[in-house]
Structure formats: C-alpha cells, structure tokens
Design a protein around this motif. Structure first.
Motif, mmCIF file in Angstrom:
data_model
loop_
_atom_site.group_PDB
_atom_site.id
_atom_site.type_symbol
_atom_site.label_atom_id
_atom_site.label_comp_id
_atom_site.label_asym_id
_atom_site.label_seq_id
_atom_site.Cartn_x
_atom_site.Cartn_y
_atom_site.Cartn_z
ATOM 1 N N GLY A 1 -22.944 16.782 33.293
ATOM 2 C CA GLY A 1 -23.739 16.086 32.328
ATOM 3 C C GLY A 1 -23.342 14.711 32.287
ATOM 4 O O GLY A 1 -22.554 14.106 33.094
ATOM 5 N N ASP A 2 -24.166 13.943 31.744
ATOM 6 C CA ASP A 2 -24.056 12.459 31.696
ATOM 7 C C ASP A 2 -23.229 12.052 30.472
ATOM 8 O O ASP A 2 -23.621 11.811 29.494
ATOM 9 C CB ASP A 2 -25.588 11.914 31.526
ATOM 10 N N VAL A 3 -22.009 11.771 31.157
ATOM 11 C CA VAL A 3 -21.002 11.379 30.029
ATOM 12 C C VAL A 3 -21.006 9.870 29.877
ATOM 13 O O VAL A 3 -20.259 9.547 28.691
ATOM 14 C CB VAL A 3 -19.536 11.840 30.568
ATOM 15 N N ASP A 4 -21.652 9.358 30.771
ATOM 16 C CA ASP A 4 -21.436 7.580 30.278
ATOM 17 C C ASP A 4 -22.780 7.030 30.036
ATOM 18 O O ASP A 4 -22.915 5.875 29.742
ATOM 19 C CB ASP A 4 -20.817 6.828 31.434
ATOM 20 N N GLY A 5 -23.747 7.732 29.659
ATOM 21 C CA GLY A 5 -25.081 7.405 29.337
ATOM 22 C C GLY A 5 -25.859 6.467 30.112
ATOM 23 O O GLY A 5 -26.873 5.762 29.561
ATOM 24 N N ILE B 1 -20.197 18.043 20.306
ATOM 25 C CA ILE B 1 -19.775 18.685 19.250
ATOM 26 C C ILE B 1 -19.857 18.206 18.034
ATOM 27 O O ILE B 1 -19.649 18.842 16.836
ATOM 28 C CB ILE B 1 -18.303 19.095 19.767
ATOM 29 N N ASP B 2 -19.680 16.728 18.028
ATOM 30 C CA ASP B 2 -19.780 16.053 16.589
ATOM 31 C C ASP B 2 -21.076 15.266 16.268
ATOM 32 O O ASP B 2 -21.104 14.774 15.189
ATOM 33 C CB ASP B 2 -18.702 14.884 16.642
ATOM 34 N N GLY B 3 -22.377 15.788 17.074
ATOM 35 C CA GLY B 3 -23.421 15.112 16.728
ATOM 36 C C GLY B 3 -23.724 13.920 16.751
ATOM 37 O O GLY B 3 -24.584 13.142 16.219
ATOM 38 N N ASP B 4 -22.997 13.326 17.287
ATOM 39 C CA ASP B 4 -23.118 11.647 17.609
ATOM 40 C C ASP B 4 -24.050 11.220 19.011
ATOM 41 O O ASP B 4 -24.174 10.061 19.383
ATOM 42 C CB ASP B 4 -21.941 10.704 17.692
ATOM 43 N N GLY B 5 -24.355 12.143 19.495
ATOM 44 C CA GLY B 5 -25.491 12.088 20.687
ATOM 45 C C GLY B 5 -24.935 11.944 22.040
ATOM 46 O O GLY B 5 -25.520 11.572 23.124
ATOM 47 N N ASP B 6 -23.565 12.109 22.393
ATOM 48 C CA ASP B 6 -22.991 11.862 23.791
ATOM 49 C C ASP B 6 -22.212 13.078 23.827
ATOM 50 O O ASP B 6 -22.089 14.064 22.824
ATOM 51 C CB ASP B 6 -22.080 10.703 23.721
ATOM 52 N N LEU B 7 -21.773 13.586 25.081
ATOM 53 C CA LEU B 7 -21.112 14.963 25.425
ATOM 54 C C LEU B 7 -19.665 14.784 25.302
ATOM 55 O O LEU B 7 -18.842 14.046 25.944
ATOM 56 C CB LEU B 7 -21.589 15.076 26.982
ATOM 57 N N TYR C 1 -11.785 17.223 23.313
ATOM 58 C CA TYR C 1 -12.047 15.865 23.545
ATOM 59 C C TYR C 1 -13.211 15.196 22.828
ATOM 60 O O TYR C 1 -14.278 15.916 23.135
ATOM 61 C CB TYR C 1 -12.089 15.321 25.242
ATOM 62 N N THR C 2 -13.322 14.102 22.402
ATOM 63 C CA THR C 2 -14.635 13.479 21.890
ATOM 64 C C THR C 2 -14.689 12.156 22.729
ATOM 65 O O THR C 2 -13.656 11.685 23.589
ATOM 66 C CB THR C 2 -14.516 12.969 20.596
ATOM 67 N N ASN C 3 -15.967 12.095 22.915
ATOM 68 C CA ASN C 3 -16.534 10.953 23.972
ATOM 69 C C ASN C 3 -16.934 9.766 23.151
ATOM 70 O O ASN C 3 -17.408 9.700 22.160
ATOM 71 C CB ASN C 3 -17.490 11.765 24.859
ATOM 72 N N ASN C 4 -16.481 8.795 23.584
ATOM 73 C CA ASN C 4 -17.054 7.294 22.849
ATOM 74 C C ASN C 4 -18.171 6.840 23.150
ATOM 75 O O ASN C 4 -18.986 5.895 22.934
ATOM 76 C CB ASN C 4 -15.978 6.218 23.305
ATOM 77 N N GLY C 5 -19.044 7.652 24.239
ATOM 78 C CA GLY C 5 -20.428 7.526 24.654
ATOM 79 C C GLY C 5 -20.651 6.772 25.910
ATOM 80 O O GLY C 5 -21.551 6.620 26.446
ATOM 81 N N GLN C 6 -19.394 6.472 26.408
ATOM 82 C CA GLN C 6 -19.373 5.543 27.604
ATOM 83 C C GLN C 6 -18.446 6.282 28.751
ATOM 84 O O GLN C 6 -18.098 5.463 29.684
ATOM 85 C CB GLN C 6 -18.782 4.072 27.357
ATOM 86 N N ASN D 1 -18.151 25.485 14.213
ATOM 87 C CA ASN D 1 -17.955 24.230 14.136
ATOM 88 C C ASN D 1 -18.666 23.791 12.652
ATOM 89 O O ASN D 1 -19.485 24.353 12.310
ATOM 90 C CB ASN D 1 -19.057 23.568 15.290
ATOM 91 N N ASN D 2 -17.905 22.792 12.251
ATOM 92 C CA ASN D 2 -18.384 22.442 10.720
ATOM 93 C C ASN D 2 -19.446 21.348 10.912
ATOM 94 O O ASN D 2 -19.762 20.878 9.847
ATOM 95 C CB ASN D 2 -17.246 21.920 10.036
ATOM 96 N N GLY D 3 -19.762 20.926 12.250
ATOM 97 C CA GLY D 3 -20.989 19.893 12.125
ATOM 98 C C GLY D 3 -20.244 18.542 12.550
ATOM 99 O O GLY D 3 -21.247 17.820 12.952
ATOM 100 N N ALA D 4 -19.131 18.520 12.390
ATOM 101 C CA ALA D 4 -18.407 17.144 12.588
ATOM 102 C C ALA D 4 -17.352 17.358 13.828
ATOM 103 O O ALA D 4 -16.566 16.314 14.061
ATOM 104 C CB ALA D 4 -17.603 16.654 11.504
ATOM 105 N N GLY D 5 -17.365 18.448 14.475
ATOM 106 C CA GLY D 5 -16.736 18.424 15.746
ATOM 107 C C GLY D 5 -15.211 19.318 15.317
ATOM 108 O O GLY D 5 -14.462 19.025 16.097
ATOM 109 N N VAL D 6 -14.992 19.693 14.124
ATOM 110 C CA VAL D 6 -13.824 20.565 13.691
ATOM 111 C C VAL D 6 -14.037 22.052 13.717
ATOM 112 O O VAL D 6 -15.424 22.397 13.251
ATOM 113 C CB VAL D 6 -13.603 19.963 12.505
ATOM 114 N N PHE D 7 -13.460 22.685 14.557
ATOM 115 C CA PHE D 7 -13.569 24.128 14.547
ATOM 116 C C PHE D 7 -12.481 24.999 13.958
ATOM 117 O O PHE D 7 -11.232 24.509 13.670
ATOM 118 C CB PHE D 7 -13.343 24.656 16.008
ATOM 119 N N ALA D 8 -13.019 26.227 13.211
ATOM 120 C CA ALA D 8 -12.225 26.945 12.368
ATOM 121 C C ALA D 8 -12.397 28.542 12.931
ATOM 122 O O ALA D 8 -13.656 28.706 13.503
ATOM 123 C CB ALA D 8 -12.605 26.944 10.989
#
Length: 473
Positions: free
Chosen positions: A45-49, A106-112, A127-132, A179-186
């Motif tokens: 996947g394109d992790v750094d945009g 996972i958090d809907g911010d457009g990055d992987l 892990y969350t990605n900062n887009g870069q 997923n609750n839509g914000a990247g938090v899993f239950a």
C-alpha cells in the motif's frame, strides 16, 4: 559530453534486434529490494502518500520492517523512526511474534494504518499513520486487551457501516472486532462468529453469495493446518458456517475466472470449483499448474492465475494456458500490486530466505546489465505480441521527475526539461533490444541515465511505461 550529445551518439550506434516473447514475469535488476530479516508476511500500500506502492513486512521474532518504494519498483528499508516494534515481552518471553500484517484506513483520515496479528501470546497491535508513512502504536486505546496465538487475519467492512473491521484467526477460534469508525475496535457480540474453526494462510473477505455483504473464506495450508471453511455473513457481521461446504483443503482463494460475476474457488492451489450461485459449487477440476494468487496480469479483462512455476493465462471462459517461469513465489505471502507504476500487476513475496519482487514485463523497459565504460549496454523494450504492432516512444534524461503527461495513463518519471527523445520502435515480436557500447570516456563516470517510454498498444489506452535509473560506472 552532454546527455543530448551522448544520446545522439548512441542513437547512431544502436542496433535493434527482435527476440521471442517469454513469460511476462521476471526478477528485475532495476527494482532491488532491501534485505528482509525474516519474512513471515508482507502487505502492500502507499503509506507515505507519494503515489507508489510500499511494503510492510512481518518478521516473526525479529522487528518488523517498512520498505518504501523508490518510485521505480525498488525498495529501501525505511523502518528506523517510522515503524517501531514494541519491546515488551509476552508471558512466553517474546517481544515480537508477528504472523500477519495488513494495511487499511481504520480511522477514515485517508491514509493507510496498520493492523498486526501475533502468535505466542504477544498482543495484537494497532498502528495509525500520520499520512507520511510514520506509524504510531495506539494499541492500548484502539483495541481491548487480548493475547493468544493469532495465525491469520481478515480486514474488511463486515457490518456494512463504511469502516473496516478486524477478524483475527487464533488457533481453534475466530475473534471478530468491530470498528466504531474512528479506528477503535471492540469485540463483536457473542455468537457473531461460529465456534471451533480458524484460518491459517491468507484468509479473505469475498461476497460469495452476492447478497451485498462480505463473507469470509477461511483458508488453510499454513503452519498449523487449519481446515478451510466458508463463513456466511447473514448481515450486520453475524456469521454462520456453510453447512454443506465444498471439499476445500490447503490454500484457498476466490477469483471470478469465467466472468459471470460469481467468485469461483481455487483450492489446494491446483483445483477449480466454479460458483453456481446460491452458495453451491461445481465439482473440482484440475488446473494445468499450481497457483497461489490471481489478477488480470495480461490486461485483457479476465482473471489469470499465477503460481511458483507458471502463469496460467485465461481465455475469458476459465480455460487456462500455462506459460512456464522459474521464479520463487511463496503461497503464504504472495501479494499483487502495481509495484513499478506502469499499470500492470506485479507480485511480491517474502520468506525465511528473504524477499523478492516479480516484475510483470507485459510492457516493460529493462536494462539487464549496468552501463560500464567501454562495454556493451542494452535497453530492452518488452511488449505483448499483437496482431497490430506496439509503438514505443522512449526517452532518456539525466535526472528523474514526477508529473502527469496529458493523454497518457501513468506518471512521467523523467525530468521533462532535460529529457531527450530516442528512437521510435515498433514491436511485432514482443521484445525489441537496443545495444551499443558505452564510450570509454572517464568524464561519463557517474552520469545518471533515466529511461521511460510512451507506449501505444492497439488494444489498450496510451500509457507511460515503468522508469529505469542507471549510473555509468
């Protein structure tokens, strides 16, 4: 000597020689891969945009790795400072035990972002990605605490709410996290997934019954020999096991090989079961080779099958013609993606012996040896054999670039200011080779040669080829 003068001199010396077409898959000298420390799983996947496909590698008991694409299908190790493997040991004493890795937003911010399944009682990581391409471990707040022996995972939107959920296959049972839509899993409600089964090698999400939600194909063939099963999504991520399941064993994956819109099944890597609808399948028939993954590798609109020793080319009806190759592709980790940005599907896999990418030479510019003063040097232009010829418009520059070229699919990866057009080639046999001798001039040492071409294929939209970077030695 300027690049323009050099290219003119070379154009006078060159000789084009045709050769017979071969299997489109090759190891590519122009697309190196950094050293894989162990190689237990890989995802793409394109992790750094930046528009190209990168790799995350799971390394079992060694730290995991992040490889960034150099824009031409080569990979450099960029792990340091970007992807930190936790060092806290599990009850069994392991600080890492990664079995599966997957990239997903996972958090809907457009990055992987990255989901990691571990065995040996190491907690599964989020892990969350900062887009870069810089990853932050958010496991403590993104998933309920849980440790077990995870051997597979499937990441997909199972409940149809627009975000990706996480199914983890542990030894003997499946755990579903929503997923609750914000990247938090239950954990999903009790009874969401049937008991007593698990996947163990590239399980996948696919709408087998065509009812609009994703079912799960639990695969086998891994280290622990799980029995493949089909989990049918009844809606809202409530699954039941298909009671009259077809005979499945080993690696199982889905691909619509006959173009009827229904995903068919490949089992053991060697048998095809056609999907008849209504979760019924035809008796298995043997394929003309062993396969591990699928894609439209020849870009003719149907699904082909790729194995460790051959590409099975589909005629559009699910009848296959094998084209042999001698490359290594491991069934546990095979991934398909356009690694070099030329519009066709390449493949990558890793193993205990390291990692290699397989380049699809459907349309490909390739230089088999590095340019050396006083030595012969060749550029190869691969193309499919067509009833009408394929036209190449190659160019060379002394540095790379990245911008669109109006009228052509893909990205121009040559510096447009310094680019020099070369010869126009007409390919009727599948391969044209241009060969000359590099002038024995010391001033040329260190000169960069960047190659790319526009490609006009009579059966496809006009496109840009992959790009090659060489340095005169």
């Amino acid at each position: 000597m300027s690049l323009r003068a050099l290219s003119f001199a070379l154009s006078l010396l060159c000789i084009a020689t045709p050769a017979r077409a071969q299997s489109p898959f090759r190891y590519n000298r122009n697309a190196p891969m950094a050293q894989v420390t162990v190689g237990y799983d890989v995802c793409t996947g394109d992790v750094d945009g930046d528009g190209d496909v990168d790799l995350v590698i799971g390394n079992d008991h060694d730290p995991n790795q992040l490889f960034l694409n150099d824009g031409r299908g080569g990979f450099v190790d960029a792990t340091a400072g970007r992807l930190v493997t936790p060092s806290t040991p599990s009850p069994q004493g392991w600080s890492n035990s990664t079995y599966e890795v997957d990239l997903a937003d996972i958090d809907g911010d457009g990055d992987l972002d990255l989901l990691v399944t571990n065995d040996h009682d190491v907690v599964d990581w989020v892990y969350t990605n900062n887009g870069q391409g810089f990853f932050t471990d958010v496991t403590a707040t993104a998933a309920p605490a849980h440790v077990d022996y995870g051997v597979d995972q499937v990441v997909a939107d199972f409940d149809g709410d627009g975000d990706v959920d996480w199914m983890v296959c542990n030894l003997g049972y499946v755990r579903l996290l929503l997923n609750n839509g914000a990247g938090v899993f239950a954990d999903a409600p009790a009874g969401s997934v049937p008991t007593g089964m698990s996947g163990d090698n590239r399980s996948s999400a696919v709408d087998l019954d065509q009812d609009g939600d994703l079912d799960v194909l639990l695969s086998g063939g891994g280290w622990y020999g799980a029995t493949p099963r089909i989990l049918v999504n009844q809606g809202g991520a409530m699954f039941t096991a298909l009671p009259a399941a077809p005979p499945l064993s080993g690696l199982v994956f889905a691909a619509d090989v006959d173009g009827d819109g229904r995903p068919d099944l490949i089992t053991q890597g060697t048998k095809l079961l056609r999907n008849l609808g209504g979760l019924t399948f035809s008796p298995a028939v043997n394929l003309p080779g062993s396969v591990v993954t699928s894609a439209d590798f020849d870009r003719d609109g149907d699904v082909d099958l790729l194995g460790a020793n051959a590409l099975l080319v589909n005629d559009g009806t699910g009848a296959f013609t094998p084209i042999a190759h001698s490359l290594t592709l491991h069934q546990d980790t095979a991934c398909v993606a356009d690694l070099d940005g030329d519009g066709d599907a390449d493949a990558v896999s890793v193993s205990w012996s390291g990692g290699r990418s397989l380049t699809n030479f459907f349309h490909q510019v390739h230089t088999p040896v590095a340019p050396t003063l006083g030595s012969p040097y060749s550029i190869q232009y691969f193309a499919p054999v067509r009833p009408s010829p394929v036209f190449w418009g190659p160019g060379v520059a002394n540095q790379g670039g990245l911008q669109p070229l109006p009228g052509f699919q893909g990205m121009l990866r040559l510096d447009p200011v310094g680019a020099v057009p070369l010869w126009t080639l007409v390919s009727t046999t599948g391969l044209e080779t241009i060969t000359w001798t590099i002038p024995n001039l010391a001033a040329l040492i260190g000169t960069e040669l960047h190659y790319q071409a526009v490609v006009v294929d009579p059966l496809l939209p006009a496109c840009l080829s992959n790009a090659v970077r060489d340095v005169i030695q």
